[in-house]
Design a protein around this motif. Structure first.
Motif, PDB file in Angstrom:
ATOM      1  N   THR A 121     -31.265  19.557 -21.061  1.00 47.75           N
ATOM      2  CA  THR A 121     -31.913  20.846 -21.318  1.00 47.75           C
ATOM      3  C   THR A 121     -31.398  21.514 -22.594  1.00 47.75           C
ATOM      4  OG1 THR A 121     -30.281  21.958 -19.892  1.00 47.75           O
ATOM      5  CG2 THR A 121     -32.357  21.268 -18.864  1.00 47.75           C
ATOM      6  N   HIS A 122     -30.545  20.809 -23.336  1.00 46.72           N
ATOM      7  CA  HIS A 122     -29.975  21.344 -24.581  1.00 46.72           C
ATOM      8  C   HIS A 122     -29.241  22.671 -24.329  1.00 46.72           C
ATOM      9  CE1 HIS A 122     -32.250  18.228 -26.604  1.00 46.72           C
ATOM     10  NE2 HIS A 122     -33.339  18.665 -26.012  1.00 46.72           N
ATOM     11  N   SER A 123     -28.508  22.700 -23.242  1.00 50.19           N
ATOM     12  CA  SER A 123     -27.752  23.898 -22.884  1.00 50.19           C
ATOM     13  C   SER A 123     -26.311  23.790 -23.377  1.00 50.19           C
ATOM     14  CB  SER A 123     -27.756  24.098 -21.365  1.00 50.19           C
ATOM     15  OG  SER A 123     -29.080  24.284 -20.890  1.00 50.19           O
ATOM     16  N   GLU A 124     -25.761  24.906 -23.794  1.00 47.98           N
ATOM     17  CA  GLU A 124     -24.412  24.921 -24.348  1.00 47.98           C
ATOM     18  C   GLU A 124     -23.353  25.313 -23.319  1.00 47.98           C
ATOM     19  OE1 GLU A 124     -24.304  27.347 -27.904  1.00 47.98           O
ATOM     20  OE2 GLU A 124     -26.439  26.962 -28.220  1.00 47.98           O
ATOM     21  N   TRP A 125     -23.798  25.826 -22.174  1.00 51.83           N
ATOM     22  CA  TRP A 125     -22.854  26.371 -21.205  1.00 51.83           C
ATOM     23  C   TRP A 125     -23.129  25.845 -19.809  1.00 51.83           C
ATOM     24  CZ3 TRP A 125     -19.136  29.359 -23.377  1.00 51.83           C
ATOM     25  CH2 TRP A 125     -19.414  29.956 -24.609  1.00 51.83           C
ATOM     26  N   ILE A 126     -22.046  25.668 -19.053  1.00 50.06           N
ATOM     27  CA  ILE A 126     -22.124  25.412 -17.623  1.00 50.06           C
ATOM     28  C   ILE A 126     -21.321  26.512 -16.938  1.00 50.06           C
ATOM     29  CG2 ILE A 126     -21.484  23.879 -15.716  1.00 50.06           C
ATOM     30  CD1 ILE A 126     -21.685  21.553 -17.735  1.00 50.06           C
ATOM     31  N   TYR A 127     -21.956  27.232 -16.029  1.00 51.89           N
ATOM     32  CA  TYR A 127     -21.274  28.277 -15.265  1.00 51.89           C
ATOM     33  C   TYR A 127     -20.983  27.757 -13.854  1.00 51.89           C
ATOM     34  CZ  TYR A 127     -22.342  32.078 -18.581  1.00 51.89           C
ATOM     35  OH  TYR A 127     -22.408  32.903 -19.690  1.00 51.89           O
ATOM     36  N   ILE A 128     -19.765  27.971 -13.410  1.00 48.44           N
ATOM     37  CA  ILE A 128     -19.394  27.603 -12.048  1.00 48.44           C
ATOM     38  C   ILE A 128     -18.497  28.695 -11.470  1.00 48.44           C
ATOM     39  CG2 ILE A 128     -17.466  26.169 -12.872  1.00 48.44           C
ATOM     40  CD1 ILE A 128     -17.948  24.362 -10.396  1.00 48.44           C
ATOM     41  N   GLY A 129     -18.751  29.060 -10.222  1.00 46.30           N
ATOM     42  CA  GLY A 129     -18.065  30.220  -9.634  1.00 46.30           C
ATOM     43  C   GLY A 129     -16.764  29.913  -8.939  1.00 46.30           C
ATOM     44  N   VAL A 130     -15.946  29.037  -9.532  1.00 47.35           N
ATOM     45  CA  VAL A 130     -14.643  28.749  -8.924  1.00 47.35           C
ATOM     46  C   VAL A 130     -13.717  29.944  -9.086  1.00 47.35           C
ATOM     47  CG1 VAL A 130     -14.813  26.266  -9.216  1.00 47.35           C
ATOM     48  CG2 VAL A 130     -13.827  27.644 -11.045  1.00 47.35           C
ATOM     49  N   ASN A 131     -12.760  30.026  -8.171  1.00 51.38           N
ATOM     50  CA  ASN A 131     -11.856  31.176  -8.152  1.00 51.38           C
ATOM     51  C   ASN A 131     -10.468  30.714  -7.759  1.00 51.38           C
ATOM     52  OD1 ASN A 131     -10.753  33.591  -6.137  1.00 51.38           O
ATOM     53  ND2 ASN A 131     -11.561  34.299  -8.089  1.00 51.38           N
TER      54      ASN A 131
END
Length: 232
Positions: A121-131
């Motif tokens: 998808t030509h995306s620059e970011w991966i968001y993940i909700g780890v804590n």
């Protein structure tokens, strides 16, 4: 079918479980102006209620939603979330031990797939909700793991080789559950659409480790959790 970023926007893949943390991550990514692709996994978890919640959240934010099926997690077992013979813990979180709800390899595999989708998808970011603060003792939620994976993602991808690094973003990593609730409330994250309970019933049980952490976070933030609980 691929989804490319819109002109003037950077792309982001948000790993979306349908729970409180991932919903907050989705809210943050949208607030930061990214063109978002939400990514969920049907990995043989105890119930599909969280997938329904993820779909509701994606619809609320008007983002593309991809669901990948990973049946081998249930075939491997080894976790209370993928093996019905292992009881879900209800005695509370002990940060000194890894609980039975830990799913071996889950975040490692989820992030690998998210990296592949980010390339497509030509995306620059991966968001993940780890804590790393109010978490359940999972080794794949630690900062050390996130830092190591970010390096691997750069080395293992064409995007990384060609200079467009895919960055792993963990905006909740050093936040307490109360701070996460406060941030999500500020961003008007629709927590009434989320689910966190391991039991997966219409009303949350209120006693599993996930429910306990969630309820404590809302209480400490001075907020009322909008979902229904059996014990309230």
């Amino acid at each position: 079918m691929t989804t490319e970023t819109r002109k003037g926007q950077s792309g982001a893949v948000v790993i979306l479980s349908g729970g409180l943390d991932s919903a907050t991550c989705l809210g943050i990514a949208c607030a930061e102006g990214h063109h978002v692709t939400a990514l969920s996994f049907d990995y043989g978890q105890r119930h599909r209620r969280e997938l329904d919640a993820a779909a509701r959240l994606a619809k609320h934010y008007g983002v593309s939603h991809r669901v990948f099926t990973l049946p081998f997690f249930r075939e491997m077992g080894g976790s209370a979330l993928t093996d019905d013979t292992i009881a879900v813990p209800t005695e509370g979180v002990d940060p000194q031990r890894i609980p039975s709800t830990y799913v071996p390899g889950r975040n490692l595999i989820f992030l690998s797939i998210a990296t592949a989708l980010a390339e497509v998808t030509h995306s620059e970011w991966i968001y993940i909700g780890v804590n790393a603060l109010d978490y359940s003792g999972y080794p794949d939620c630690r900062p050390e793991f996130m830092d190591a994976f970010a390096k691997v993602a750069t080395l293992a991808t064409r995007a990384g080789v060609e200079g467009m690094h895919i960055a792993v973003k963990t905006p909740l990593l050093h936040m307490t559950k109360a701070e996460i609730v406060a941030k999500g409330t500020e961003l008007h994250v629709p927590y009434e659409l989320t689910t966190s309970c391991y039991a997966g019933e219409e009303e949350a049980c209120g006693v599993c480790d996930s429910c306990r952490l969630r309820l404590a976070g809302f209480a400490e933030a001075g907020r009322v959790d909008p979902i229904r609980y059996r014990s309230r």
